[in-house]
Design a protein around this motif. Structure first.
Motif, PDB file in Angstrom:
ATOM      1  N   ALA A  52      45.675 -53.709 -96.136  1.00  0.00           N
ATOM      2  CA  ALA A  52      44.307 -54.050 -95.624  1.00  0.00           C
ATOM      3  C   ALA A  52      44.028 -53.468 -94.220  1.00  0.00           C
ATOM      4  CB  ALA A  52      44.101 -55.562 -95.982  1.00  0.00           C
ATOM      5  N   VAL A  53      44.916 -53.385 -93.360  1.00  0.00           N
ATOM      6  CA  VAL A  53      44.497 -53.031 -92.045  1.00  0.00           C
ATOM      7  C   VAL A  53      44.926 -51.619 -91.555  1.00  0.00           C
ATOM      8  CG1 VAL A  53      44.638 -55.336 -91.052  1.00  0.00           C
ATOM      9  CG2 VAL A  53      46.677 -53.964 -91.217  1.00  0.00           C
ATOM     10  N   LEU A  54      45.507 -50.646 -92.747  1.00  0.00           N
ATOM     11  CA  LEU A  54      45.901 -49.466 -92.335  1.00  0.00           C
ATOM     12  C   LEU A  54      44.689 -48.534 -92.245  1.00  0.00           C
ATOM     13  CD1 LEU A  54      48.913 -48.794 -94.527  1.00  0.00           C
ATOM     14  CD2 LEU A  54      48.822 -48.911 -92.196  1.00  0.00           C
ATOM     15  N   PHE A 137      47.354 -56.140 -85.260  1.00  0.00           N
ATOM     16  CA  PHE A 137      47.547 -55.694 -83.742  1.00  0.00           C
ATOM     17  C   PHE A 137      48.367 -54.631 -83.697  1.00  0.00           C
ATOM     18  CE2 PHE A 137      50.721 -56.098 -80.373  1.00  0.00           C
ATOM     19  CZ  PHE A 137      49.825 -56.052 -79.269  1.00  0.00           C
ATOM     20  N   PHE A 138      49.380 -54.337 -84.461  1.00  0.00           N
ATOM     21  CA  PHE A 138      50.263 -53.260 -84.596  1.00  0.00           C
ATOM     22  C   PHE A 138      49.471 -51.888 -84.861  1.00  0.00           C
ATOM     23  CE2 PHE A 138      54.166 -55.807 -85.847  1.00  0.00           C
ATOM     24  CZ  PHE A 138      54.222 -56.034 -84.340  1.00  0.00           C
ATOM     25  N   THR A 139      48.465 -52.113 -85.988  1.00  0.00           N
ATOM     26  CA  THR A 139      47.835 -50.825 -86.196  1.00  0.00           C
ATOM     27  C   THR A 139      46.628 -50.318 -85.044  1.00  0.00           C
ATOM     28  OG1 THR A 139      46.245 -52.143 -87.786  1.00  0.00           O
ATOM     29  CG2 THR A 139      48.232 -51.075 -88.697  1.00  0.00           C
ATOM     30  N   SER A 140      46.238 -51.476 -84.347  1.00  0.00           N
ATOM     31  CA  SER A 140      45.186 -51.408 -83.335  1.00  0.00           C
ATOM     32  C   SER A 140      45.725 -50.655 -82.354  1.00  0.00           C
ATOM     33  CB  SER A 140      44.348 -52.575 -83.214  1.00  0.00           C
ATOM     34  OG  SER A 140      45.248 -53.314 -82.424  1.00  0.00           O
ATOM     35  N   VAL A 141      46.833 -50.898 -81.995  1.00  0.00           N
ATOM     36  CA  VAL A 141      47.607 -50.311 -80.614  1.00  0.00           C
ATOM     37  C   VAL A 141      48.107 -49.119 -80.758  1.00  0.00           C
ATOM     38  CG1 VAL A 141      47.765 -52.591 -79.723  1.00  0.00           C
ATOM     39  CG2 VAL A 141      49.707 -51.807 -80.999  1.00  0.00           C
ATOM     40  N   ALA A 142      48.083 -48.302 -82.037  1.00  0.00           N
ATOM     41  CA  ALA A 142      48.905 -47.233 -82.125  1.00  0.00           C
ATOM     42  C   ALA A 142      48.277 -46.124 -81.311  1.00  0.00           C
ATOM     43  CB  ALA A 142      48.834 -46.713 -83.566  1.00  0.00           C
ATOM     44  N   PRO A 143      49.001 -45.244 -80.322  1.00  0.00           N
ATOM     45  CA  PRO A 143      48.618 -44.228 -79.590  1.00  0.00           C
ATOM     46  C   PRO A 143      47.731 -43.354 -80.475  1.00  0.00           C
ATOM     47  CG  PRO A 143      50.834 -44.587 -79.364  1.00  0.00           C
ATOM     48  CD  PRO A 143      50.719 -45.325 -80.386  1.00  0.00           C
ATOM     49  N   GLU A 144      46.590 -42.661 -79.786  1.00  0.00           N
ATOM     50  CA  GLU A 144      45.703 -41.586 -80.566  1.00  0.00           C
ATOM     51  C   GLU A 144      46.490 -40.296 -80.800  1.00  0.00           C
ATOM     52  OE1 GLU A 144      41.666 -39.044 -79.605  1.00  0.00           O
ATOM     53  OE2 GLU A 144      42.509 -40.552 -77.992  1.00  0.00           O
ATOM     54  N   ASP A 212      58.468 -58.310 -80.440  1.00  0.00           N
ATOM     55  CA  ASP A 212      57.071 -57.994 -79.904  1.00  0.00           C
ATOM     56  C   ASP A 212      56.570 -59.492 -79.550  1.00  0.00           C
ATOM     57  OD1 ASP A 212      55.129 -59.168 -82.195  1.00  0.00           O
ATOM     58  OD2 ASP A 212      56.734 -58.350 -82.936  1.00  0.00           O
ATOM     59  N   VAL A 213      55.862 -59.630 -78.716  1.00  0.00           N
ATOM     60  CA  VAL A 213      55.334 -61.073 -77.993  1.00  0.00           C
ATOM     61  C   VAL A 213      54.542 -61.753 -79.086  1.00  0.00           C
ATOM     62  CG1 VAL A 213      54.009 -62.205 -76.241  1.00  0.00           C
ATOM     63  CG2 VAL A 213      55.458 -60.119 -75.536  1.00  0.00           C
ATOM     64  N   LEU A 214      53.770 -61.056 -79.761  1.00  0.00           N
ATOM     65  CA  LEU A 214      52.897 -61.528 -80.747  1.00  0.00           C
ATOM     66  C   LEU A 214      53.466 -62.475 -81.819  1.00  0.00           C
ATOM     67  CD1 LEU A 214      49.867 -62.549 -81.728  1.00  0.00           C
ATOM     68  CD2 LEU A 214      49.875 -60.111 -83.107  1.00  0.00           C
ATOM     69  N   SER A 215      54.636 -61.797 -82.704  1.00  0.00           N
ATOM     70  CA  SER A 215      55.157 -62.467 -83.640  1.00  0.00           C
ATOM     71  C   SER A 215      56.087 -63.733 -82.842  1.00  0.00           C
ATOM     72  CB  SER A 215      56.164 -61.655 -84.378  1.00  0.00           C
ATOM     73  OG  SER A 215      57.027 -60.763 -83.424  1.00  0.00           O
ATOM     74  N   GLN A 216      56.729 -63.339 -81.758  1.00  0.00           N
ATOM     75  CA  GLN A 216      57.451 -64.320 -81.053  1.00  0.00           C
ATOM     76  C   GLN A 216      56.532 -65.570 -80.777  1.00  0.00           C
ATOM     77  OE1 GLN A 216      58.958 -62.457 -77.729  1.00  0.00           O
ATOM     78  NE2 GLN A 216      60.218 -60.865 -78.942  1.00  0.00           N
ATOM     79  N   THR A 217      55.600 -65.442 -80.302  1.00  0.00           N
ATOM     80  CA  THR A 217      54.686 -66.843 -80.066  1.00  0.00           C
ATOM     81  C   THR A 217      54.223 -67.219 -81.253  1.00  0.00           C
ATOM     82  OG1 THR A 217      54.033 -65.513 -78.140  1.00  0.00           O
ATOM     83  CG2 THR A 217      52.464 -67.516 -78.834  1.00  0.00           C
ATOM     84  N   LEU A 218      53.774 -66.700 -82.134  1.00  0.00           N
ATOM     85  CA  LEU A 218      53.321 -67.338 -83.529  1.00  0.00           C
ATOM     86  C   LEU A 218      54.471 -67.903 -84.176  1.00  0.00           C
ATOM     87  CD1 LEU A 218      51.343 -64.102 -84.973  1.00  0.00           C
ATOM     88  CD2 LEU A 218      50.491 -66.321 -84.001  1.00  0.00           C
ATOM     89  N   LEU A 219      55.651 -67.741 -83.894  1.00  0.00           N
ATOM     90  CA  LEU A 219      56.779 -68.563 -84.438  1.00  0.00           C
ATOM     91  C   LEU A 219      56.990 -69.760 -83.697  1.00  0.00           C
ATOM     92  CD1 LEU A 219      59.127 -69.214 -86.521  1.00  0.00           C
ATOM     93  CD2 LEU A 219      60.427 -67.416 -85.281  1.00  0.00           C
ATOM     94  N   ALA A 220      57.213 -69.278 -82.168  1.00  0.00           N
ATOM     95  CA  ALA A 220      57.553 -70.374 -81.162  1.00  0.00           C
ATOM     96  C   ALA A 220      56.558 -71.560 -81.358  1.00  0.00           C
ATOM     97  CB  ALA A 220      57.664 -69.826 -79.891  1.00  0.00           C
TER      98      ALA A 220
END
Length: 250
Positions: A52-54, A137-144, A212-220
């Protein structure tokens, strides 16, 4: 003439354990056979949060020749185990119930049921809340200039790891109730250790999730909130102090 082993002997317990394990394996295989036809559909459902986000024009790929066949069936087998968990836990309950006191039986039955629901809730939380956020998040930060093309086997391993992490973390209230009820620790002592437990939740989030910080925070954060929920519920459970004097039920 062969004599039937005494069910209360060690050999009798081992035979009963073997029979119940065979029933669990049979249940998983039956569920797997029933849903194997839908293996591709099940994988497509699992891949939906990423697809859905690709970016437009990109898709998932298979770098291994056999991956398009094995990845969906591997997922289907894991799904079969998850669907058979209620029956597996029931077999575990039937095996240990004769050794429990009446008060323990009254406590364990609802805990087995609630732990199953919490495990499913952890998986649902990961699929509906966490996956859309982290994949976006992962797909949005991919380098150009970098084309996103995730391998289906790598994706499966990634999401299964997250499913296990979130399913396990959602069992925290059950663990707290058992600790308090058994007298291993008081709820007051747990409340005093809250700062250390919050730090521990973020450390576990770091160990159980991808780096990655996002998934760690979403679990913690859910782990911390579940700790607070378990701590609140533990006030309704008094430590077991008189079970040693009770008679075991047949």
């Amino acid at each position: 003439m062969k004599t039937k082993p005494d069910p209360n002997s060690l050999l009798g317990h081992l035979i009963e354990l073997r029979n119940r394990l065979l029933r669990c394996v049979a249940a998983v295989l039956l569920v797997f056979v029933a849903i194997a036809y839908f293996a591709r559909d099940i994988y497509a459902l699992l891949a939906e949060p990423l697809l859905a986000v690709l970016p437009e024009g990109t898709s998932m790929i298979a770098t291994d020749v056999a991956a398009p066949f094995f990845a969906p069936f591997k997922l289907t087998f894991i799904v079969a185990i998850c669907l058979a968990i209620p029956y597996i836990l029931w077999q575990v309950w039937q095996f240990i119930a004769p050794a429990l006191y009446s008060r323990e039986k009254r406590l364990m039955a609802p805990l087995v049921f609630s732990s199953t629901l919490l495990f499913y809730a952890g998986i649902a939380f990961a699929y509906f809340i966490v996956f859309p956020l982290i994949f976006a998040f992962f797909t949005s930060v991919a380098p150009e200039g970098v084309t996103i093309a995730t391998d289906i086997s790598s994706y499966l391993d990634f999401v299964l790891k997250l499913f296990f992490a979130f399913g396990l973390s959602f069992e925290i209230p059950i663990a707290i109730l058992l600790l308090v009820w058994s007298g291993s620790i008081s709820r007051e002592a747990l409340a005093e250790k809250r700062p250390y437990i919050i730090v521990g939740a973020f450390i576990l989030g770091m160990l159980l999730t991808p780096p990655d910080v996002l998934s760690q925070t979403l679990l913690a954060i859910p782990m911390w909130l579940l700790f607070e929920a378990g701590l609140w519920l533990s006030r309704f459970y008094q430590p077991s102090t008189d079970d040693q004097t009770q008679e075991q039920e047949p």
